[in-house]
Design an enzyme around this catalytic site. Structure first.
Site, PDB file in Angstrom:
ATOM      1  N   ASP A   6       0.863  -1.164   0.000  1.00 31.49           N
ATOM      2  CA  ASP A   6       0.000   0.000   0.000  1.00 31.49           C
ATOM      3  C   ASP A   6       0.912   1.231   0.000  1.00 31.49           C
ATOM      4  O   ASP A   6       2.091   1.136   0.319  1.00 31.49           O
ATOM      5  CB  ASP A   6      -0.888  -0.045   1.248  1.00 31.49           C
ATOM      6  CG  ASP A   6      -1.684   1.220   1.445  1.00 31.49           C
ATOM      7  OD1 ASP A   6      -2.357   1.650   0.496  1.00 31.49           O
ATOM      8  OD2 ASP A   6      -1.631   1.777   2.560  1.00 31.49           O
ATOM      9  N   ASP A   8      -0.236   5.117   0.939  1.00 33.61           N
ATOM     10  CA  ASP A   8      -0.519   6.064   2.024  1.00 33.61           C
ATOM     11  C   ASP A   8      -0.540   5.353   3.370  1.00 33.61           C
ATOM     12  O   ASP A   8      -1.313   4.414   3.576  1.00 33.61           O
ATOM     13  CB  ASP A   8      -1.879   6.736   1.802  1.00 33.61           C
ATOM     14  CG  ASP A   8      -1.935   7.537   0.519  1.00 33.61           C
ATOM     15  OD1 ASP A   8      -1.007   8.322   0.284  1.00 33.61           O
ATOM     16  OD2 ASP A   8      -2.911   7.374  -0.243  1.00 33.61           O
ATOM     17  N   ASP A  17      -1.616  -0.692   6.000  1.00 32.95           N
ATOM     18  CA  ASP A  17      -1.831  -0.128   7.340  1.00 32.95           C
ATOM     19  C   ASP A  17      -3.293  -0.080   7.757  1.00 32.95           C
ATOM     20  O   ASP A  17      -3.610   0.467   8.808  1.00 32.95           O
ATOM     21  CB  ASP A  17      -1.245   1.286   7.419  1.00 32.95           C
ATOM     22  CG  ASP A  17      -2.069   2.281   6.610  1.00 32.95           C
ATOM     23  OD1 ASP A  17      -2.342   1.997   5.426  1.00 32.95           O
ATOM     24  OD2 ASP A  17      -2.435   3.329   7.158  1.00 32.95           O
TER      25      ASP A  17
END
Length: 220
Positions: free
Chosen positions: A8, A10, A169
């Site tokens: 991922d 961001d 996250d």
């Protein structure tokens, strides 16, 4: 053996809150709504810029989304004008990436960030050649947690799901990995908490990026 690693963007590779908060808050201001605090954006983002804007509008006084349709192109335009605003890589991410590359692991990004913004951030922070694939939001594939993006990356890399790690996250990232049949590593330095990662199926939590190199070495 691990031969591919998908990230991922961001909250995983880079701290990007400021770059997303600024265009969204500018959009809120355009409609006469109050700006939202920076920390709110930890929970707004993760499912694409349009969804983040919808969440911010709801908190700012537009729960019906009356301004959403008009706000989306404005927000996208303001984001694309400066997608690098305040963006920095997390500590230990650069040595993790070079360590994986030196071990022969293919690197890719799968993000719900708009494709031009994803390309700009990755090239600015890590150069044009470190990642074999950078896959952002386009009209060609559905957003995460749909596994289509990860599956597309696996095909392009020639990698099997069981030989791939996916780092993210958020709960959306963990669901994406599970839906695609790859190992889900939840990173604890990002925007969401450990409980969210665990409740959405993380196979393992990672507190420091360099732990991933130990996992790859152990799988050899």
């Amino acid at each position: 053996m691990i031969n591919a690693c998908i990230f991922d963007l961001d909250g995983t590779l880079a701290l990007t809150l400021e770059s997303l908060a600024r265009p969204i808050n500018r959009t809120l201001q355009h409609f006469g709504l109050p700006e939202m605090p920076r920390e709110n954006f930890r929970y707004y983002i993760g499912n694409g810029l349009d969804t983040a804007l919808r969440r911010a509008l709801a908190d700012a006084g537009d729960p019906e989304g009356r301004f959403l349709a008009e706000g989306i192109p404005l927000c996208r335009g303001w984001f694309q004008a400066d997608p690098l605003y305040g963006v920095t890589p997390y500590p230990h991410i650069p040595p993790l990436l070079t360590g994986l590359r030196d071990r022969g692991v293919s690197l890719a990004v799968c993000t719900n960030k708009l494709q031009p913004g994803a390309d700009a951030v990755i090239e600015h922070l890590f150069g044009p050649d470190l990642f074999q694939v950078v896959l952002g939001q386009t009209d060609l594939l559905p957003l995460k947690p749909d596994p289509a993006g990860v599956r597309s990356i696996l095909r392009r890399l020639g990698a099997a799901p069981e030989a791939c790690l996916y780092l993210g996250d958020s709960g959306t990232d963990m669901e994406t990995a599970k839906n695609a049949g790859v190992t889900a590593l939840g990173v604890t330095w990002g925007y969401r908490d450990r409980q969210e990662l665990q409740s959405h199926g993380a196979d393992r939590l990672i507190d420091d990026p360099l732990e991933v190199l130990d996992l790859v070495d152990a799988a050899r």
